[in-house]
Design an enzyme around this catalytic site. Sequence first.
Site, PDB file in Angstrom:
ATOM      1  N   MET A  36       0.842  -1.209   0.000  1.00 39.33           N
ATOM      2  CA  MET A  36       0.000   0.000   0.000  1.00 39.33           C
ATOM      3  C   MET A  36       0.873   1.255   0.000  1.00 39.33           C
ATOM      4  O   MET A  36       0.393   2.351   0.277  1.00 39.33           O
ATOM      5  CB  MET A  36      -0.943  -0.005   1.204  1.00 39.33           C
ATOM      6  CG  MET A  36      -1.930  -1.168   1.142  1.00 39.33           C
ATOM      7  SD  MET A  36      -3.482  -0.847   1.980  1.00 39.33           S
ATOM      8  CE  MET A  36      -2.920  -0.562   3.641  1.00 39.33           C
ATOM      9  N   HIS A  40       8.959   1.355   3.347  1.00 39.07           N
ATOM     10  CA  HIS A  40       9.995   1.366   4.386  1.00 39.07           C
ATOM     11  C   HIS A  40      10.856   0.117   4.194  1.00 39.07           C
ATOM     12  O   HIS A  40      10.622  -0.676   3.258  1.00 39.07           O
ATOM     13  CB  HIS A  40       9.356   1.416   5.779  1.00 39.07           C
ATOM     14  CG  HIS A  40       8.288   0.370   5.987  1.00 39.07           C
ATOM     15  ND1 HIS A  40       8.570  -0.974   6.028  1.00 39.07           N
ATOM     16  CD2 HIS A  40       6.941   0.469   6.142  1.00 39.07           C
ATOM     17  CE1 HIS A  40       7.466  -1.659   6.223  1.00 39.07           C
ATOM     18  NE2 HIS A  40       6.443  -0.806   6.277  1.00 39.07           N
ATOM     19  N   GLY A  42      10.880  -2.710   5.514  1.00 41.30           N
ATOM     20  CA  GLY A  42      10.143  -3.970   5.448  1.00 41.30           C
ATOM     21  C   GLY A  42       9.752  -4.283   4.010  1.00 41.30           C
ATOM     22  O   GLY A  42       9.973  -5.393   3.511  1.00 41.30           O
ATOM     23  N   HIS A  43       9.167  -3.291   3.352  1.00 42.67           N
ATOM     24  CA  HIS A  43       8.796  -3.477   1.940  1.00 42.67           C
ATOM     25  C   HIS A  43      10.039  -3.747   1.083  1.00 42.67           C
ATOM     26  O   HIS A  43      10.015  -4.592   0.181  1.00 42.67           O
ATOM     27  CB  HIS A  43       8.116  -2.221   1.390  1.00 42.67           C
ATOM     28  CG  HIS A  43       6.842  -1.836   2.069  1.00 42.67           C
ATOM     29  ND1 HIS A  43       6.713  -0.678   2.798  1.00 42.67           N
ATOM     30  CD2 HIS A  43       5.632  -2.443   2.106  1.00 42.67           C
ATOM     31  CE1 HIS A  43       5.480  -0.584   3.264  1.00 42.67           C
ATOM     32  NE2 HIS A  43       4.796  -1.631   2.863  1.00 42.67           N
ATOM     33  N   ASP A 156       2.169  -9.099   9.012  1.00 41.69           N
ATOM     34  CA  ASP A 156       0.723  -9.231   8.823  1.00 41.69           C
ATOM     35  C   ASP A 156       0.390 -10.723   8.796  1.00 41.69           C
ATOM     36  O   ASP A 156      -0.010 -11.285   7.772  1.00 41.69           O
ATOM     37  CB  ASP A 156       0.310  -8.523   7.530  1.00 41.69           C
ATOM     38  CG  ASP A 156       0.608  -7.042   7.609  1.00 41.69           C
ATOM     39  OD1 ASP A 156      -0.239  -6.293   8.096  1.00 41.69           O
ATOM     40  OD2 ASP A 156       1.729  -6.630   7.240  1.00 41.69           O
ATOM     41  N   VAL A 182      10.711  -6.958   9.521  1.00 45.12           N
ATOM     42  CA  VAL A 182      11.859  -6.057   9.655  1.00 45.12           C
ATOM     43  C   VAL A 182      11.505  -5.022  10.733  1.00 45.12           C
ATOM     44  O   VAL A 182      10.382  -4.489  10.751  1.00 45.12           O
ATOM     45  CB  VAL A 182      12.166  -5.355   8.314  1.00 45.12           C
ATOM     46  CG1 VAL A 182      13.309  -4.369   8.468  1.00 45.12           C
ATOM     47  CG2 VAL A 182      12.496  -6.394   7.242  1.00 45.12           C
ATOM     48  N   LYS A 190       8.652  -2.212  11.589  1.00 40.74           N
ATOM     49  CA  LYS A 190       8.489  -1.138  10.603  1.00 40.74           C
ATOM     50  C   LYS A 190       7.057  -1.175  10.093  1.00 40.74           C
ATOM     51  O   LYS A 190       6.523  -2.244   9.790  1.00 40.74           O
ATOM     52  CB  LYS A 190       9.415  -1.362   9.410  1.00 40.74           C
ATOM     53  CG  LYS A 190      10.875  -1.440   9.770  1.00 40.74           C
ATOM     54  CD  LYS A 190      11.544  -0.128   9.505  1.00 40.74           C
ATOM     55  CE  LYS A 190      13.030  -0.241   9.795  1.00 40.74           C
ATOM     56  NZ  LYS A 190      13.665   1.079   9.877  1.00 40.74           N
ATOM     57  N   SER A 192       4.159   1.549   7.789  1.00 38.66           N
ATOM     58  CA  SER A 192       3.845   2.859   7.204  1.00 38.66           C
ATOM     59  C   SER A 192       3.091   3.721   8.211  1.00 38.66           C
ATOM     60  O   SER A 192       3.176   4.947   8.193  1.00 38.66           O
ATOM     61  CB  SER A 192       2.976   2.680   5.948  1.00 38.66           C
ATOM     62  OG  SER A 192       3.604   1.794   5.051  1.00 38.66           O
ATOM     63  N   ARG A 193       2.361   3.063   9.107  1.00 35.90           N
ATOM     64  CA  ARG A 193       1.543   3.812  10.079  1.00 35.90           C
ATOM     65  C   ARG A 193       2.378   4.426  11.203  1.00 35.90           C
ATOM     66  O   ARG A 193       1.858   5.249  11.964  1.00 35.90           O
ATOM     67  CB  ARG A 193       0.480   2.899  10.679  1.00 35.90           C
ATOM     68  CG  ARG A 193      -0.636   2.551   9.693  1.00 35.90           C
ATOM     69  CD  ARG A 193      -1.758   1.792  10.368  1.00 35.90           C
ATOM     70  NE  ARG A 193      -2.955   1.757   9.563  1.00 35.90           N
ATOM     71  CZ  ARG A 193      -3.342   0.719   8.792  1.00 35.90           C
ATOM     72  NH1 ARG A 193      -2.599  -0.362   8.738  1.00 35.90           N
ATOM     73  NH2 ARG A 193      -4.457   0.775   8.110  1.00 35.90           N
TER      74      ARG A 193
HETATM   75  P1  AMP Z   1       1.465  -2.828   3.471  1.00 33.48           P
HETATM   76  O1  AMP Z   1       2.017  -1.819   2.527  1.00 33.48           O
HETATM   77  O2  AMP Z   1       1.547  -2.427   4.908  1.00 33.48           O
HETATM   78  O3  AMP Z   1       0.106  -3.344   3.054  1.00 33.48           O
HETATM   79  O4  AMP Z   1       2.436  -4.090   3.378  1.00 33.48           O
HETATM   80  C1  AMP Z   1       2.775  -4.665   2.157  1.00 33.48           C
HETATM   81  C2  AMP Z   1       3.570  -5.916   2.412  1.00 33.48           C
HETATM   82  O5  AMP Z   1       4.727  -5.587   3.172  1.00 33.48           O
HETATM   83  C3  AMP Z   1       2.778  -6.961   3.235  1.00 33.48           C
HETATM   84  O6  AMP Z   1       3.097  -8.260   2.760  1.00 33.48           O
HETATM   85  C4  AMP Z   1       3.322  -6.740   4.628  1.00 33.48           C
HETATM   86  O7  AMP Z   1       3.224  -7.872   5.455  1.00 33.48           O
HETATM   87  C5  AMP Z   1       4.770  -6.406   4.329  1.00 33.48           C
HETATM   88  N1  AMP Z   1       5.355  -5.674   5.451  1.00 33.48           N
HETATM   89  C6  AMP Z   1       4.877  -4.568   6.065  1.00 33.48           C
HETATM   90  N2  AMP Z   1       5.673  -4.223   7.100  1.00 33.48           N
HETATM   91  C7  AMP Z   1       6.669  -5.133   7.134  1.00 33.48           C
HETATM   92  C8  AMP Z   1       7.795  -5.327   7.982  1.00 33.48           C
HETATM   93  N3  AMP Z   1       8.067  -4.509   9.010  1.00 33.48           N
HETATM   94  N4  AMP Z   1       8.613  -6.367   7.731  1.00 33.48           N
HETATM   95  C9  AMP Z   1       8.364  -7.222   6.689  1.00 33.48           C
HETATM   96  N5  AMP Z   1       7.299  -7.093   5.862  1.00 33.48           N
HETATM   97  C10 AMP Z   1       6.474  -6.066   6.078  1.00 33.48           C
END
Ligand code: AMP
Length: 288
Positions: A36, A40, A42-43, A156, A182, A190, A192-193
């Site tokens: 989304m 960061h 993690g992504h 998640d 991460v 990590k 986005s929020r």
């Molecule tokens: P989001 O943009 O938050 O919907 O996340 C997109 C993808 O990145 C999803 O598969 C999340 O599980 C993964 N994600 C988000 N935060 C992290 C993190 N800190 N470490 C690893 N993967 C992450």
Amino acid sequence: MIERASMQYTTSIKKMMSWQKEMKALGLTIGFVPTMGFLHEGHLKLIEEAKKSSDCVAVSIFVNPTQFGPGEDFEAYPRRLDADIRLATEAGADIVFCPEVKEMYPVDGGIRIVPGKLAKKMCGASRPGHFDGVLKVVLKLVNIVQPDTVFFGMKDAQQLAIIETFFRDFNCPATIVRVPTVRDEDGLAKSSRNVNLSTDEREDAPIIFETLKHAEVLVQEGVTKEAVEKFVSDTLDNKTSGKVDYVSLLTYPDLEAPTETSNDLIIACAVQFTKARLIDNIIFKREG
Ligand code: AMP
């Protein structure tokens, strides 16, 4: 991995599909990282993992309205598209798919995907309809990108369990790779929020992971599910300004109440701060 000089992005489903057809015609494998945005580390880790094992990598950036309930933070969800396209490209994306809402949802034919029992617990209990929206967008994205492999983060964990079950039960041909969470140096996962935390809330937030780690030790020592969940809930209530939404000790990935013989477990929680709801978990094996 193919080296590409220029960064590519598209907002068009048609162009995204032509790209994947072109890659397949060349005999190349596609790794896919749905996000989304507001990227960061993690992504970026997901993109790096995709790059390691796929010939080319597609990243999507789409704040999906169907997974936000009324009163949730769809409008306040942080967005930063230009920087995200650059970051994704630098991390190894060959194409970034960033459609607008009307491109993804031009009409609503009324068909829903119902995720069932896995979505009734944890986040699903307080966010009814959330995982219906997640499955809808994941199915659409996977149909558009047609990847060989899709990368999801273990942060998640419930989302991952539901998507794995969906892919298995409906024979979705892509393979799913789980990527570990991460974290910042102080342990905060990590997200986005995290930018929507106040300074004080950001100081409190690492207590979430510390408490989950402590809870894992208690499980290994044989403390009961109820006592472990109460310990986490009370600690987070007392030591942070956030409001605990849930604490769950369950089997993973089935999300059932553990029995004496259950070894694959998750301890997970959600904490609502003023403008950010944070989730975290530890997935672990019970020893002995
Ligand atoms: P989001 O943009 O938050 O919907 O996340 C997109 C993808 O990145 C999803 O598969 C999340 O599980 C993964 N994600 C988000 N935060 C992290 C993190 N800190 N470490 C690893 N993967 C992450």
